[in-house]
Design a protein around this motif. Structure first.
Motif, PDB file in Angstrom:
ATOM      1  N   ARG A  94       0.744  -1.258   0.042  1.00  0.00           N
ATOM      2  CA  ARG A  94      -0.029   0.003  -0.173  1.00  0.00           C
ATOM      3  C   ARG A  94       0.809   1.187   0.016  1.00  0.00           C
ATOM      4  NH1 ARG A  94      -3.256  -3.950   0.573  1.00  0.00           N
ATOM      5  NH2 ARG A  94      -5.068  -4.100   1.767  1.00  0.00           N
ATOM      6  N   GLU A  96       0.618   3.679   1.744  1.00  0.00           N
ATOM      7  CA  GLU A  96       0.875   4.479   3.036  1.00  0.00           C
ATOM      8  C   GLU A  96       2.166   3.597   3.797  1.00  0.00           C
ATOM      9  OE1 GLU A  96      -2.044   3.252   2.032  1.00  0.00           O
ATOM     10  OE2 GLU A  96      -3.110   1.639   3.538  1.00  0.00           O
ATOM     11  N   ASN A 186       5.089  -4.702   9.086  1.00  0.00           N
ATOM     12  CA  ASN A 186       3.503  -4.138   8.736  1.00  0.00           C
ATOM     13  C   ASN A 186       2.809  -5.344   8.987  1.00  0.00           C
ATOM     14  OD1 ASN A 186       1.337  -3.331   7.641  1.00  0.00           O
ATOM     15  ND2 ASN A 186       1.997  -3.393   5.513  1.00  0.00           N
ATOM     16  N   LEU A 187       2.493  -5.678  10.079  1.00  0.00           N
ATOM     17  CA  LEU A 187       1.807  -6.873  10.597  1.00  0.00           C
ATOM     18  C   LEU A 187       0.366  -6.809  10.356  1.00  0.00           C
ATOM     19  CD1 LEU A 187       3.518  -7.351  13.983  1.00  0.00           C
ATOM     20  CD2 LEU A 187       3.987  -8.983  11.684  1.00  0.00           C
ATOM     21  N   PRO A 188      -0.285  -7.777  10.235  1.00  0.00           N
ATOM     22  CA  PRO A 188      -1.771  -7.892  10.146  1.00  0.00           C
ATOM     23  C   PRO A 188      -2.294  -7.158  11.453  1.00  0.00           C
ATOM     24  CG  PRO A 188      -0.926 -10.241  10.235  1.00  0.00           C
ATOM     25  CD  PRO A 188       0.069  -9.239  10.540  1.00  0.00           C
ATOM     26  N   TYR A 189      -3.223  -6.000  10.820  1.00  0.00           N
ATOM     27  CA  TYR A 189      -3.954  -5.336  12.036  1.00  0.00           C
ATOM     28  C   TYR A 189      -5.223  -5.085  11.971  1.00  0.00           C
ATOM     29  CZ  TYR A 189      -2.577  -1.273   9.068  1.00  0.00           C
ATOM     30  OH  TYR A 189      -2.334  -0.380   8.030  1.00  0.00           O
TER      31      TYR A 189
HETATM   32  N1  GLN Z   1      -3.796  -1.388   5.371  1.00  0.00           N
HETATM   33  C1  GLN Z   1      -4.327  -2.450   4.882  1.00  0.00           C
HETATM   34  C2  GLN Z   1      -5.694  -2.504   4.835  1.00  0.00           C
HETATM   35  O1  GLN Z   1      -6.298  -1.331   5.232  1.00  0.00           O
HETATM   36  C3  GLN Z   1      -4.114  -3.572   6.255  1.00  0.00           C
HETATM   37  C4  GLN Z   1      -2.763  -3.840   6.282  1.00  0.00           C
HETATM   38  C5  GLN Z   1      -2.355  -4.709   7.380  1.00  0.00           C
HETATM   39  O2  GLN Z   1      -3.280  -5.237   8.052  1.00  0.00           O
HETATM   40  N2  GLN Z   1      -1.089  -4.569   7.591  1.00  0.00           N
HETATM   41  O3  GLN Z   1      -6.369  -3.180   4.264  1.00  0.00           O
END
Ligand code: GLN
Length: 298
Positions: A94, A96, A186-189
């Motif tokens: 992404r 960002e 940039n882990l899953p968040y």
């Molecule tokens: N920014 C991503 C999104 O909104 C999520 C990425 C992440 O979980 N690292 O889909």
């Protein structure tokens, strides 16, 4: 049908189906079919498409209409001005996330010897961009997914950095053989309840997005492991989602009360990057390196 007519028609169809960024997406799809640059596309607008090219373009437009991301259709995504191979085993980089990379480059430029770990590297976009911008840095890139590491390896080869990046398979910091100066992730968040519905076959991998019930499970897991893998005065750079700043900084503060913590907003004003810098004192004692599985040692 000319290229210009195909572009216009494709754009109309995508707009009518509420696909965002329709003009750009059509351009990318047609350039992919014709294997041409953006300049060639606009210089060749009057060229006639062959029947096969026309047919392929409608097939790709249909795939896009079924919500397959353009990056997966074309197997390319640009990040930080570089072209990366992507497939459905990795998160699509992404824009960002470029902020995260920019911060790491600034930090790395101040040091002569700099060791970096990119945790959950996916297609390798972060690690490779850092390798190209910090020619003296030593870089580890980890991922739990062997398929993701394959994509990362393709990109390391594409960018000529196979001898600069050590790809390791494993969870979080587990595979790291030594403490490093910078941990970037940039882990899953994304909250589990906010993940896109599983009805589509063309989704990005949930493994790369799913951060558990409050979105922060993976981030907390990483933070808990930091003290054994971050060198004294080392730095953590984390990408976070909208509204996660308070919880993440409070958690880091409870683990590292004397560390310096900063948050930087992205171009849309969303607090996106959390940075933590350890003092020499609060860096934990280093544990002996745990056994790790080396997948692609280059
Ligand atoms: N920014 C991503 C999104 O909104 C999520 C990425 C992440 O979980 N690292 O889909």
């Amino acid at each position: 049908m000319t290229l210009k007519q195909a572009l216009t028609r494709a754009r109309e169809i995508l707009v009518a189906n509420s696909i965002e960024d329709a003009p750009l997406e059509c351009e990318l799809l047609l350039r992919h079919i014709l294997k041409i640059s953006r300049v060639q596309l606009y210089l060749g607008l009057d060229q006639e498409l062959s029947p096969e090219q026309e047919e392929t373009s409608w097939r790709l437009i249909e795939r896009r209409l079924s919500h397959e991301p353009t990056a997966y259709i074309t197997e390319h995504r640009e990040f930080y001005g570089l072209d990366f191979y992507v497939d459905s085993s990795v998160l699509i980089p992404r824009p960002e996330t470029e902020l995260l990379v920019e911060k790491a480059i600034n930090l790395g430029q101040k040091h002569t010897v700099f060791t970096i770990a990119d945790v959950g590297t996916g297609c390798g976009a972060i690690a490779i961009t850092l390798a190209l911008n910090l020619p003296r840095a030593k870089i580890y890139a980890t991922d739990i997914s062997a398929l993701a590491l394959k994509a990362a390896q393709i990109n390391c080869q594409k960018h000529g950095v196979t001898n600069r990046i050590c790809l390791l398979q494993g969870d979080m910091l587990g595979p790291l053989p030594e403490p490093v100066d910078l941990i970037i992730a940039n882990l899953p968040y994304v909250r589990e309840s906010e993940l896109p519905p599983i009805c589509s076959v063309n989704l990005e991998p949930p493994l790369a997005l799913n951060g558990g019930s409050d979105g922060l499970e993976k981030i907390r897991q990483l933070c808990r492991q930091l003290s054994s893998k971050l060198r004294p005065k080392g730095c953590l750079l984390l990408e976070i989602g909208q509204g996660q700043r308070g919880t993440v900084t409070a958690f880091l503060c409870s683990l590292f009360p004397s560390a310096k913590i900063e948050v930087t907003p992205d171009l849309s004003g969303i607090e996106r990057v959390v940075s933590l810098t350890l003092t020499a004192v609060n860096a934990g004692g280093f544990e002996a390196a745990k056994p790790f599985r080396l997948v692609f040692q280059q």
